[in-house]
Design a protein around this motif. Structure first.
Motif, mmCIF file in Angstrom:
data_model
loop_
_atom_site.group_PDB
_atom_site.id
_atom_site.type_symbol
_atom_site.label_atom_id
_atom_site.label_comp_id
_atom_site.label_asym_id
_atom_site.label_seq_id
_atom_site.Cartn_x
_atom_site.Cartn_y
_atom_site.Cartn_z
ATOM 1 N N MET A 203 15.081 -24.546 -11.303
ATOM 2 C CA MET A 203 16.220 -23.970 -11.974
ATOM 3 C C MET A 203 16.320 -23.319 -13.068
ATOM 4 O O MET A 203 15.540 -23.919 -14.044
ATOM 5 N N ARG B 288 14.085 -13.634 -3.912
ATOM 6 C CA ARG B 288 14.684 -14.635 -4.288
ATOM 7 C C ARG B 288 15.839 -15.325 -3.214
ATOM 8 O O ARG B 288 16.605 -14.340 -2.880
ATOM 9 N N SER C 176 21.117 -20.060 -4.346
ATOM 10 C CA SER C 176 22.485 -20.353 -4.193
ATOM 11 C C SER C 176 23.308 -19.976 -5.336
ATOM 12 O O SER C 176 22.793 -19.439 -6.469
ATOM 13 N N CYS C 177 24.706 -19.779 -5.092
ATOM 14 C CA CYS C 177 25.547 -18.985 -6.293
ATOM 15 C C CYS C 177 27.192 -19.797 -6.036
ATOM 16 O O CYS C 177 27.193 -20.334 -5.010
ATOM 17 N N GLY C 178 27.738 -19.519 -7.221
ATOM 18 C CA GLY C 178 28.916 -20.057 -7.277
ATOM 19 C C GLY C 178 29.795 -18.782 -7.463
ATOM 20 O O GLY C 178 29.667 -17.825 -8.177
ATOM 21 N N THR D 65 23.234 -17.331 -15.763
ATOM 22 C CA THR D 65 23.271 -17.906 -16.955
ATOM 23 C C THR D 65 22.515 -19.149 -17.320
ATOM 24 O O THR D 65 21.567 -19.507 -16.295
ATOM 25 N N PHE E 252 24.295 -24.782 -16.612
ATOM 26 C CA PHE E 252 25.037 -25.162 -15.454
ATOM 27 C C PHE E 252 26.568 -25.762 -15.900
ATOM 28 O O PHE E 252 27.416 -25.436 -15.467
ATOM 29 N N GLU F 147 24.876 -17.554 -11.123
ATOM 30 C CA GLU F 147 23.337 -18.460 -10.735
ATOM 31 C C GLU F 147 22.732 -18.411 -11.967
ATOM 32 O O GLU F 147 23.400 -18.221 -12.995
ATOM 33 N N MET F 148 21.407 -18.628 -11.846
ATOM 34 C CA MET F 148 20.674 -18.957 -12.790
ATOM 35 C C MET F 148 19.208 -18.392 -13.054
ATOM 36 O O MET F 148 18.173 -18.785 -13.757
ATOM 37 N N GLU F 149 18.919 -17.122 -12.328
ATOM 38 C CA GLU F 149 17.494 -16.823 -12.286
ATOM 39 C C GLU F 149 17.375 -15.075 -12.248
ATOM 40 O O GLU F 149 16.543 -14.725 -12.336
ATOM 41 N N ASP G 196 29.242 -22.734 -3.787
ATOM 42 C CA ASP G 196 30.379 -23.299 -4.354
ATOM 43 C C ASP G 196 31.409 -22.049 -4.936
ATOM 44 O O ASP G 196 31.102 -21.008 -5.015
ATOM 45 N N LEU H 59 34.187 -21.132 -8.301
ATOM 46 C CA LEU H 59 34.692 -21.703 -9.474
ATOM 47 C C LEU H 59 36.234 -21.356 -9.225
ATOM 48 O O LEU H 59 36.861 -21.788 -10.195
HETATM 49 N N1 LIG Z 1 24.871 -22.094 -13.268
HETATM 50 C C1 LIG Z 1 25.383 -22.233 -11.891
HETATM 51 N N2 LIG Z 1 26.557 -22.477 -11.509
HETATM 52 C C2 LIG Z 1 27.120 -22.335 -10.091
HETATM 53 CL CL1 LIG Z 1 28.594 -22.670 -9.605
HETATM 54 C C3 LIG Z 1 25.971 -22.314 -9.473
HETATM 55 N N3 LIG Z 1 26.054 -22.371 -7.888
HETATM 56 C C4 LIG Z 1 24.588 -22.265 -7.582
HETATM 57 N N4 LIG Z 1 23.766 -22.134 -8.550
HETATM 58 C C5 LIG Z 1 22.487 -22.049 -8.429
HETATM 59 O O1 LIG Z 1 21.774 -23.348 -8.061
HETATM 60 C C6 LIG Z 1 21.114 -24.101 -9.167
HETATM 61 C C7 LIG Z 1 22.335 -24.903 -9.755
HETATM 62 O O2 LIG Z 1 22.675 -25.886 -9.116
HETATM 63 C C8 LIG Z 1 20.461 -22.813 -9.935
HETATM 64 O O3 LIG Z 1 19.303 -22.423 -9.534
HETATM 65 C C9 LIG Z 1 21.547 -21.749 -9.823
HETATM 66 O O4 LIG Z 1 20.901 -20.465 -9.473
HETATM 67 C C10 LIG Z 1 24.627 -22.207 -9.605
HETATM 68 N N5 LIG Z 1 24.254 -22.029 -10.869
#
Ligand SMILES: Nc1nc(Cl)c2ncn([C@@H]3O[C@H](CO)[C@@H](O)[C@H]3O)c2n1
Length: 235
Positions: A64, A87, A90-92, A157, A160, A180-182, A205, A207
């Motif tokens: 992550m 890639r 997952s994402c929010g 970002t 998390f 997400e983070m990547e 998910d 927000l």
């Molecule tokens: N900041 C963040 N926020 C939300 Cl709401 C996320 N939903 C999935 N991810 C992804 O899933 C991992 C974090 O649970 C990270 O690899 C990120 O890419 C998220 N990362």
């Protein structure tokens, strides 16, 4: 062998699928690949190579966050001549119309990371993008399978958990679809080394609604993303 991947040269395919979770890499290998070789167990960041309907492909966990993902992407490209990294993550959701289970194809990414400051000085904002033909094929596959999908920018970002829980609203105001983070660093490195790339994300998910998939729903919900990515692999 590279520092973080124990594979021998040639054991990794030119095309690599990159989930953050190494157990998702195992699930993909177990479910979609034949003649599977596990080429990496270092730090539990599993990597597998196999055959999917005649096409040789690898799937590797990235961990992550951009620092971890960048270690594997640098070594996959520089030590194993990988030419395409997709890639599958997952994402929010940050927008009302982006619902849990939907797919997001990242057309670009914004970031709060400082990783690119050593490449581009403050005030020089680099805007990374995926490989258009991969994005086009992902959209075509989603349309053919009548899946709900969105194409636009995501926020990559470093955190998390943010002290300011409303920070995401500013990004949403400017149309950012999901967080997400990547992706930002994946697209930057793909451009640096001139390889193909795309981020295909499942909304796990939101927000806005605070709805989130539990771990079992995440597993089932990822099916659509796998269908799209293997449609790209086969095409
Ligand atoms: N900041 C963040 N926020 C939300 Cl709401 C996320 N939903 C999935 N991810 C992804 O899933 C991992 C974090 O649970 C990270 O690899 C990120 O890419 C998220 N990362």
């Amino acid at each position: 062998m590279s520092i973080h991947i124990q594979a021998e040269k040639g054991e990794i395919a030119p095309v690599v699928l990159l989930p953050g979770d190494p157990l998702r890499a195992k699930f993909v290998a177990d479910t979609y690949l034949e003649e599977v070789l596990c080429y990496n167990r270092v730090r539990g960041m599993y990597g597998f190579t196999g055959i999917h309907q005649g096409v040789r492909v690898s799937v590797q966990g990235s961990g992550m966050g951009m620092p971890s993902m960048a270690i594997y992407v640098n070594e996959l490209i520089q030590s194993y001549d990988v030419r395409c990294i997709i890639r599958i993550g997952s994402c929010g959701a940050l927008q009302e119309e982006v619902e849990v289970h939907d797919l997001v194809f990242a057309m670009t990414a914004s970031t709060d990371s400082v990783m690119n400051l050593e490449r581009f000085p403050l005030g020089f904002t680099y805007s990374p993008a995926p490989t258009y033909t991969l994005l086009e094929r992902a959209i075509q596959a989603a349309r053919e399978e009548q899946l709900r999908y969105h194409v636009g920018s995501v926020l990559s970002t470093d955190s998390f958990y943010h002290d300011n829980s409303d920070l995401w609203k500013q990004w949403a105001r400017f149309g950012t679809l999901a967080v997400e983070m990547e992706t930002y660093q994946l697209y930057t490195l793909a451009a640096k080394f001139n390889i193909e790339t795309l981020s295909i994300l499942t909304v796990s998910d939101s927000l806005l609604t605070r709805k989130e998939l539990n771990s079992e729903e995440r597993q089932i919900g990822l099916q659509n993303m796998f269908d799209v990515v293997f449609s790209i692999i086969r095409s």
